[in-house]
Design a protein around this motif. Structure first.
Motif, PDB file in Angstrom:
ATOM      1  N   ALA A 221       0.806  -1.226   0.000  1.00  0.00           N
ATOM      2  CA  ALA A 221       0.000   0.000   0.000  1.00  0.00           C
ATOM      3  C   ALA A 221       0.838   1.274   0.000  1.00  0.00           C
ATOM      4  N   PHE A 222       1.863   1.339   0.820  1.00  0.00           N
ATOM      5  CA  PHE A 222       2.595   2.594   0.993  1.00  0.00           C
ATOM      6  C   PHE A 222       3.305   3.059  -0.295  1.00  0.00           C
ATOM      7  N   PRO A 223       4.024   2.169  -1.010  1.00  0.00           N
ATOM      8  CA  PRO A 223       4.644   2.634  -2.260  1.00  0.00           C
ATOM      9  C   PRO A 223       3.613   3.115  -3.283  1.00  0.00           C
ATOM     10  N   LEU A 224       2.464   2.427  -3.332  1.00  0.00           N
ATOM     11  CA  LEU A 224       1.414   2.841  -4.267  1.00  0.00           C
ATOM     12  C   LEU A 224       0.893   4.235  -3.909  1.00  0.00           C
ATOM     13  N   MET A 225       0.700   4.466  -2.595  1.00  0.00           N
ATOM     14  CA  MET A 225       0.229   5.778  -2.161  1.00  0.00           C
ATOM     15  C   MET A 225       1.286   6.846  -2.435  1.00  0.00           C
TER      16      MET A 225
END
Length: 582
Positions: free
Chosen positions: A242-246
């Motif tokens: 989730a974090f890299p995508l965000m």
């Protein structure tokens, strides 16, 4: 939502600090929103107009509001931490107090490690959200909304174009929130199991070593540790996805703003100062949304930890004192009557299962010494536990001096019944503190008198620091017999009208046992005494002997009466006589 609302109730005592912290937070956010606008003015009115005075004024204004923000954030951080610590303090205090009120039936099933995990790790997770996460979320929302408002006011076309990927970022946050909650629930549960395994192993380390089971216990811990590792890695995998995508979506917002902003500047539809302000404002959009993922983590930890804490707090107290019925315990003399008493554990069906005790009718007069014999599991300890209301009778009545034990003030009732339990527990404290546990105001003379009656005074005097000698956890450093004698002294010091000796001399040698019983003869005068024992030497001075079998009284009478009958007493007597003659 109910869990969140319940948590927020713990903020009420600190509401002034919450308001103070919130106002400072708003001040800091306003500074963050005004700063890019001041930067715009530096470029447009200072550099653009070649006005040195305006450059100095706006630059000093930027520096000034940053100083003001730093001071505000210092006090805001302190007050925010105070709020979080107040919540932790109150939760721990409530949980510990409730654990003290819960009856024996709760602890028959509860795991110590799980309770320790809830008291420490789970409450700490709640504190992280209340003391930091909630305010960080509020800051993020305020910053996000304020940034968009300022950008729309300054150049609405570029603002709308720049936010094209924001819905995708918010959708990614929504998906992450749905998945990370159950993952944190698993992490909290596995941590509780790991703590339980650790606690049991450390508490039982002597048994582990005695049976050479170190490797087995190590494998058990490794399995629990591996389960904890796996659940944490599953949770980490969600974050890693989730974090890299965000961050990517956030980066697109920045690139889009730079692209369209540059085009608008080139076409004279946007000033260079506004473009530079937008560079700063963009972080006011990206930062709150990216940080929201981390804040959701904190929120979900708290939302999974809080129910585990509330589960303990919501456990009903089985043995509760009705204040309206509280009878003064000063009148207790020691006349005990069991009238057709039955007792079932909480997980037993009274209609279809036979209870631990059934049909117990027993009338004990003040000063009478009653011995209770029976095979393991016959209900001896349960019979005694009912008097102190460790459990309540399932049927029938139990009275002391004609008053139902349920009508006595609970704490006072238990102070009137001195118990030497079968499983001796001593605290990691001095011998003096252990003996005086029930009567902390006792004088040294009284403590020594009780120790003398328990045949432990001479041993204590011979220790390096006497009564100030600190014994290890659970009485480590003393033999089983010495621990029993300290526990006996503790009960004697209370000077109760009812004395219960539950295998109180099982761990001492026969010579010491005989000496203890000689001393107890004086102690038991005028005192109702119940002696639970397997050695017949412990019960030979009893006025009456009760024999239990499968929760029922099958024999009752004096030593001579029971020896004349066929049954458990005579068989036990013959076995012990045969063993002694070998």
């Amino acid at each position: 939502m109910n869990v969140l609302l319940r948590l927020l109730k713990y903020l009420r005592p600190s509401w002034k600090w919450v308001v103070f912290s919130g106002l400072l937070l708003v001040l800091g956010t306003v500074v963050d929103l005004v700063a890019p606008w001041l930067l715009k003015e530096v470029f447009d009115k200072g550099i653009g107009d070649r006005n040195t005075k305006m450059i100095i004024v706006f630059t000093l204004a930027l520096a000034g509001i940053q100083v003001a923000k730093s001071i505000a954030m210092f006090f805001q951080g302190r007050s925010q931490e105070l709020v979080g610590q107040n919540v932790v303090f109150k939760l721990r205090e409530e949980m510990y107090a409730h654990l003290q009120r819960l009856s024996f039936s709760y602890y028959d099933k509860a795991q110590t490690g799980q309770l320790m995990s809830r008291m420490t790790g789970d409450i700490e997770s709640v504190k992280n959200f209340i003391g930091f996460g909630a305010m960080a979320m509020f800051t993020g929302v305020l910053t996000f909304a304020g940034t968009i408002a300022f950008m729309l006011f300054m150049q609405w076309q570029v603002t709308l174009l720049s936010m094209a990927t924001v819905p995708l970022l918010m959708y990614a946050l929504y998906r992450f929130n749905k998945k990370v909650g159950p993952a944190w629930g698993q992490v909290r549960e596995q941590m509780g199991k790991l703590t339980t395994t650790l606690q049991e192993n450390i508490s039982g380390i002597r048994v582990v070593k005695a049976f050479a089971r170190e490797k087995v216990e190590q494998r058990k811990f490794e399995d629990r540790n591996a389960d904890n590792f796996t659940t944490n890695m599953e949770r980490a995998k969600l974050e890693a996805k989730a974090f890299p995508l965000m961050n990517f979506y956030g980066g697109i917002v920045f690139v889009t703003m730079a692209w369209f902003g540059a085009l608008y500047v080139a076409n004279d539809q946007m000033s260079f100062g506004t473009f530079m302000a937008f560079q700063w404002y963009t972080f006011g959009i990206i930062w709150p949304l990216n940080m929201l993922g981390w804040q959701i983590n904190i929120l979900q930890q708290a939302m999974k930890a809080a129910p585990r804490v509330f589960e303990v707090l919501d456990t009903p107290v089985d043995i509760a004192q009705e204040e309206a019925k509280s009878v003064d315990v000063k009148r207790i003399e020691g006349n005990v009557r069991f009238n057709d008493v039955a007792f079932h554990f909480a997980d037993q069906d009274p209609e279809n299962e036979e209870g631990v005790l059934e049909g117990i009718t027993l009338d004990v007069k003040q000063g009478e010494v009653i011995a209770v014999l029976g095979a393991t599991g016959s209900g001896k300890s349960s019979l005694i536990a009912l008097m102190s209301r460790f459990y309540d009778v399932s049927r029938g009545t139990l009275t002391i001096d004609g008053v139902d034990v349920k009508d006595y003030e609970l704490e006072g009732l238990r102070r009137k019944i001195g118990i030497v339990p079968q499983e001796t527990f001593l605290f990691s404290a001095t011998i003096r503190e252990n003996i005086a546990y029930g009567v902390p105001e006792a004088t040294q003379e009284q403590i020594e008198w009780a120790a003398g009656k328990a045949q432990i005074h001479s041993f204590i005097e011979g220790m390096p620091f006497g009564y100030d000698t600190i014994i290890g956890e659970r009485g480590v450093g003393l033999s089983g017999g010495q621990r029993q004698r300290v526990a006996l002294a503790r009960a004697i010091l209370m000077d109760p009208p009812i004395l219960v000796l539950d295998e109180a001399t099982a761990s001492v040698d026969t010579a010491t046992e005989s000496a203890i019983h000689e001393e107890l003869l004086e102690i038991m005068k005028g005192r109702t005494t119940f002696i639970i024992a397997q050695r017949l030497s412990s019960v030979k001075r009893a006025d009456r002997i009760i024999v239990l079998d499968r929760g029922r009284i099958v024999q009752q009478g004096t030593h001579r009466d029971l020896f004349a009958q066929e049954g458990f007493f005579r068989n036990l007597f013959q076995m012990q006589e045969a063993a002694a003659s070998r």
